[in-house]
Design a protein around this motif. Structure first.
Motif, mmCIF file in Angstrom:
data_model
loop_
_atom_site.group_PDB
_atom_site.id
_atom_site.type_symbol
_atom_site.label_atom_id
_atom_site.label_comp_id
_atom_site.label_asym_id
_atom_site.label_seq_id
_atom_site.Cartn_x
_atom_site.Cartn_y
_atom_site.Cartn_z
ATOM 1 N N GLY A 87 46.164 32.577 37.806
ATOM 2 C CA GLY A 87 45.563 31.768 38.848
ATOM 3 C C GLY A 87 44.916 32.569 39.947
ATOM 4 O O GLY A 87 44.627 32.042 41.028
ATOM 5 N N MET A 88 44.645 33.856 39.689
ATOM 6 C CA MET A 88 44.005 34.700 40.688
ATOM 7 C C MET A 88 42.489 34.570 40.581
ATOM 8 O O MET A 88 41.968 33.966 39.649
ATOM 9 C CB MET A 88 44.435 36.157 40.495
ATOM 10 N N SER A 89 41.776 35.155 41.537
ATOM 11 C CA SER A 89 40.328 35.030 41.582
ATOM 12 C C SER A 89 39.672 35.676 40.382
ATOM 13 O O SER A 89 40.214 36.609 39.781
ATOM 14 C CB SER A 89 39.783 35.669 42.861
ATOM 15 N N GLY A 90 38.476 35.181 40.023
ATOM 16 C CA GLY A 90 37.740 35.693 38.870
ATOM 17 C C GLY A 90 36.997 36.970 39.182
ATOM 18 O O GLY A 90 37.207 37.610 40.209
ATOM 19 N N ARG A 91 36.098 37.338 38.295
ATOM 20 C CA ARG A 91 35.376 38.592 38.432
ATOM 21 C C ARG A 91 34.362 38.531 39.576
ATOM 22 O O ARG A 91 33.895 37.480 39.973
ATOM 23 C CB ARG A 91 34.674 38.949 37.117
ATOM 24 N N THR A 92 34.040 39.700 40.076
ATOM 25 C CA THR A 92 33.052 39.831 41.144
ATOM 26 C C THR A 92 31.663 39.802 40.549
ATOM 27 O O THR A 92 31.401 40.485 39.555
ATOM 28 C CB THR A 92 33.255 41.160 41.899
ATOM 29 N N PRO A 93 30.730 39.032 41.110
ATOM 30 C CA PRO A 93 29.374 38.996 40.572
ATOM 31 C C PRO A 93 28.762 40.386 40.490
ATOM 32 O O PRO A 93 29.022 41.241 41.333
ATOM 33 C CB PRO A 93 28.628 38.113 41.589
ATOM 34 N N ALA A 94 27.932 40.597 39.470
ATOM 35 C CA ALA A 94 27.314 41.895 39.280
ATOM 36 C C ALA A 94 26.383 42.205 40.442
ATOM 37 O O ALA A 94 25.514 41.416 40.799
ATOM 38 C CB ALA A 94 26.528 41.903 37.967
ATOM 39 N N VAL A 95 26.565 43.395 41.048
ATOM 40 C CA VAL A 95 25.776 43.769 42.210
ATOM 41 C C VAL A 95 24.334 44.050 41.828
ATOM 42 O O VAL A 95 23.404 43.750 42.561
ATOM 43 C CB VAL A 95 26.398 45.011 42.889
ATOM 44 N N ASP A 96 24.125 44.643 40.637
ATOM 45 C CA ASP A 96 22.784 45.059 40.256
ATOM 46 C C ASP A 96 21.977 43.943 39.600
ATOM 47 O O ASP A 96 20.828 44.138 39.243
ATOM 48 C CB ASP A 96 22.856 46.265 39.307
ATOM 49 N N VAL A 97 22.579 42.761 39.396
ATOM 50 C CA VAL A 97 21.844 41.638 38.815
ATOM 51 C C VAL A 97 22.069 40.397 39.677
ATOM 52 O O VAL A 97 22.778 39.474 39.286
ATOM 53 C CB VAL A 97 22.279 41.376 37.358
ATOM 54 N N PRO A 98 21.503 40.372 40.889
ATOM 55 C CA PRO A 98 21.673 39.187 41.740
ATOM 56 C C PRO A 98 21.000 37.979 41.115
ATOM 57 O O PRO A 98 19.957 38.092 40.471
ATOM 58 C CB PRO A 98 20.983 39.605 43.051
ATOM 59 N N VAL A 99 21.602 36.822 41.294
ATOM 60 C CA VAL A 99 21.042 35.577 40.758
ATOM 61 C C VAL A 99 20.850 34.636 41.924
ATOM 62 O O VAL A 99 21.815 34.265 42.597
ATOM 63 C CB VAL A 99 21.972 34.957 39.706
ATOM 64 N N GLU A 100 19.621 34.237 42.184
ATOM 65 C CA GLU A 100 19.302 33.465 43.372
ATOM 66 C C GLU A 100 18.567 32.175 43.000
ATOM 67 O O GLU A 100 17.346 32.097 43.084
ATOM 68 C CB GLU A 100 18.456 34.304 44.336
ATOM 69 N N GLY A 101 19.312 31.196 42.566
ATOM 70 C CA GLY A 101 18.723 29.910 42.276
ATOM 71 C C GLY A 101 18.538 29.645 40.793
ATOM 72 O O GLY A 101 18.703 30.522 39.946
ATOM 73 N N ILE A 102 18.207 28.402 40.479
ATOM 74 C CA ILE A 102 18.110 27.933 39.095
ATOM 75 C C ILE A 102 17.070 28.708 38.301
ATOM 76 O O ILE A 102 17.321 29.169 37.184
ATOM 77 C CB ILE A 102 17.777 26.428 39.070
ATOM 78 N N ALA A 103 15.861 28.842 38.847
ATOM 79 C CA ALA A 103 14.791 29.516 38.113
ATOM 80 C C ALA A 103 15.164 30.962 37.801
ATOM 81 O O ALA A 103 14.940 31.451 36.682
ATOM 82 C CB ALA A 103 13.484 29.461 38.910
#
Length: 224
Positions: A87-103
């Motif tokens: 029940g601990m937190s999941g993985r940290t988002p990849a720093v080198d592949v930012p994802v900014e929005g649906i498109a």
């Protein structure tokens, strides 16, 4: 060997063509990633903040979690699986592949599908697992299921069943699981049924809705 692993192939119906069963998951993984990308584009930017599961996670979080898993090391993945089980937190988002929005998310997933398809090395089952579980979670948030090939959902269900934590194993132990909409069955014993998405969701530990016993006259249910 875990009980579920003794009962292969995934489908126990002779009418299913299983010549495509392989340990290389490049094609199904790329297929699922493209399906997620299409669903995101169809839903539009408003879907980016739609809630997934029963917590505060959003579609943005689910996509970031999926992208962060690209090429993650086996040791790191094992650690994160243990954290999720506790029940601990999941993985940290990849720093080198930012994802900014649906498109942007759709473009990143489609690019990853191309990379997987074109690279010489095989794609591991765990990568397919990431994609399938993400498809189920994001489909829930969008209010419409994201299509996953039956052999892909069956392979992930088998992987999850063989490594299920104790609370989930307590439910499925001594039973087989049948996907009512995907024509596969894993395990042995009295049948528990659900759609492929429902079974994946339960086995992945999202939500608490367990598969139900087959009803009278249903696949594997009591005789009429």
């Amino acid at each position: 060997m875990a009980d579920f692993a003794r009962y292969l192939p995934l489908s126990q119906r002779s009418g299913i063509d299983e010549r495509g069963v392989t340990s290389d998951r490049r094609v199904p993984t790329a297929t699922v990633l493209r399906a997620i990308a299409r669903a995101l584009r169809t839903a539009g930017e408003v879907a980016w903040v739609a809630r997934v599961d029963d917590d505060a996670s959003t579609v943005a979080d689910a996509v970031a979690d999926l992208v962060a898993g690209f090429d993650i090391s086996p040791a790191r993945r094992a650690l994160e699986s243990a954290q999720h089980a506790l029940g601990m937190s999941g993985r940290t988002p990849a720093v080198d592949v930012p994802v900014e929005g649906i498109a942007d998310a759709a473009a990143v997933l489609e690019a990853r599908a191309v990379t997987i398809t074109d690279r010489p090395q095989a794609t591991r089952l765990v990568e397919l697992d990431d994609a399938v579980v993400a498809a189920v979670r994001i489909g829930d948030a969008l209010g419409r299921p994201i299509a996953v090939p039956p052999l892909a959902s069956g392979a992930v269900a088998l992987r999850r069943a063989t490594a299920a934590p104790t609370p989930i194993r307590a439910v499925i132990s001594g039973h087989s699981l049948h996907a009512t909409d995907a024509a596969w069955t894993i395990g042995h014993g009295p049948v528990l049924v659900g759609t492929a998405d429902e079974l994946i969701r339960f086995l992945a530990g999202y939500g608490d809705r367990a598969p139900r016993p087959a009803r009278r006259g249903e696949f594997g249910g009591p005789a009429a």
